[in-house]
Design an enzyme around this catalytic site. Structure first.
Site, PDB file in Angstrom:
ATOM      1  N   HIS A  53      -6.757   3.843   5.679  1.00 47.91           N
ATOM      2  CA  HIS A  53      -5.384   3.848   5.193  1.00 47.91           C
ATOM      3  C   HIS A  53      -5.080   5.158   4.466  1.00 47.91           C
ATOM      4  O   HIS A  53      -6.002   5.924   4.161  1.00 47.91           O
ATOM      5  CB  HIS A  53      -5.136   2.655   4.246  1.00 47.91           C
ATOM      6  CG  HIS A  53      -5.932   2.684   2.993  1.00 47.91           C
ATOM      7  ND1 HIS A  53      -7.074   1.941   2.801  1.00 47.91           N
ATOM      8  CD2 HIS A  53      -5.755   3.388   1.844  1.00 47.91           C
ATOM      9  CE1 HIS A  53      -7.564   2.178   1.605  1.00 47.91           C
ATOM     10  NE2 HIS A  53      -6.781   3.063   0.990  1.00 47.91           N
TER      11      HIS A  53
HETATM   12  P1  TYD Z   1      -9.169  -3.216   0.699  1.00 47.53           P
HETATM   13  O1  TYD Z   1      -7.834  -2.575   0.564  1.00 47.53           O
HETATM   14  O2  TYD Z   1      -9.437  -4.017   1.948  1.00 47.53           O
HETATM   15  O3  TYD Z   1     -10.303  -2.140   0.535  1.00 47.53           O
HETATM   16  P2  TYD Z   1     -10.553  -0.802   1.415  1.00 47.53           P
HETATM   17  O4  TYD Z   1      -9.226  -0.233   1.773  1.00 47.53           O
HETATM   18  O5  TYD Z   1     -11.328   0.050   0.476  1.00 47.53           O
HETATM   19  O6  TYD Z   1     -11.356  -1.160   2.610  1.00 47.53           O
HETATM   20  O7  TYD Z   1      -9.384  -4.121  -0.588  1.00 47.53           O
HETATM   21  C1  TYD Z   1     -10.246  -5.239  -0.597  1.00 47.53           C
HETATM   22  C2  TYD Z   1      -9.589  -6.332  -1.429  1.00 47.53           C
HETATM   23  O8  TYD Z   1      -9.465  -5.943  -2.797  1.00 47.53           O
HETATM   24  C3  TYD Z   1      -8.210  -6.707  -0.939  1.00 47.53           C
HETATM   25  O9  TYD Z   1      -8.088  -8.101  -1.047  1.00 47.53           O
HETATM   26  C4  TYD Z   1      -7.275  -6.048  -1.953  1.00 47.53           C
HETATM   27  C5  TYD Z   1      -8.104  -6.059  -3.225  1.00 47.53           C
HETATM   28  N1  TYD Z   1      -7.824  -4.947  -4.164  1.00 47.53           N
HETATM   29  C6  TYD Z   1      -7.320  -5.251  -5.409  1.00 47.53           C
HETATM   30  O10 TYD Z   1      -7.041  -6.415  -5.747  1.00 47.53           O
HETATM   31  N2  TYD Z   1      -7.118  -4.227  -6.287  1.00 47.53           N
HETATM   32  C7  TYD Z   1      -7.411  -2.960  -5.976  1.00 47.53           C
HETATM   33  O11 TYD Z   1      -7.224  -2.048  -6.826  1.00 47.53           O
HETATM   34  C8  TYD Z   1      -7.932  -2.644  -4.677  1.00 47.53           C
HETATM   35  C9  TYD Z   1      -8.250  -1.239  -4.276  1.00 47.53           C
HETATM   36  C10 TYD Z   1      -8.125  -3.684  -3.790  1.00 47.53           C
END
Ligand code: TYD
Length: 139
Positions: A53
């Site tokens: 992303h």
């Molecule tokens: P995700 O966006 O899938 O991680 P990445 O892009 O690093 O692969 O995030 C995993 C989970 O954590 C998703 O349910 C969203 C949550 N999250 C939060 O609650 N707060 C945050 O600051 C971040 C980065 C993710």
């Protein structure tokens, strides 16, 4: 935001003495923004690739506090891969940069300092949409 679509490595200094080392990082000093959120990735499984992303409005600094991982970043001009294996180095990634994280060692703790609170609407998760946005942006 200034420096949009960019990234840079930031070297932190360590205060070492006979007892060991201490690294201190502060908002508006070593970190060029006010830190509103801290999160960390741990226990990332073998062969997992995550991220995929970009952000519309977010400045972040990634630090491999322990272990190592690789980060791929891409903007309207280039792609670059970083190997993070030093807790005294932060990779700053501004907005409109596509990022992927992979090759985490089992002991990797990837600490992230962020300039904004978590906002799912700030994510650009569609690579095609990201490509269109940066193409428009680079004109
Ligand atoms: P995700 O966006 O899938 O991680 P990445 O892009 O690093 O692969 O995030 C995993 C989970 O954590 C998703 O349910 C969203 C949550 N999250 C939060 O609650 N707060 C945050 O600051 C971040 C980065 C993710």
């Amino acid at each position: 935001m200034k420096n949009k679509g960019s990234w840079e490595l930031i070297q932190f200094s360590s205060k070492g003495d006979t007892r060991g080392e201490l690294v201190a990082i502060e908002s508006q000093k070593e970190i060029p923004f006010s830190i509103k959120r801290v999160y960390y990735l741990i226990n990332t499984k073998k062969d997992v690739r995550r991220g995929f992303h970009a952000h519309k409005n977010l400045d972040q600094i990634l630090i491999a506090i322990s272990g190592s991982c690789k980060i791929l970043v891409e903007n309207h001009k280039k792609r670059e891969e970083f190997f993070l294996n030093d807790c005294k180095v932060g990779l700053r990634i501004t907005n409109l940069v596509w990022r992927e994280m992979y090759d985490f060692t089992p002991d990797c703790a990837l600490l992230v300092l962020a300039s904004q609170h978590y906002d799912p609407d700030d994510y650009i998760r569609d690579y095609q949409k990201f490509a269109e946005m940066i193409a428009h942006d680079s004109k």
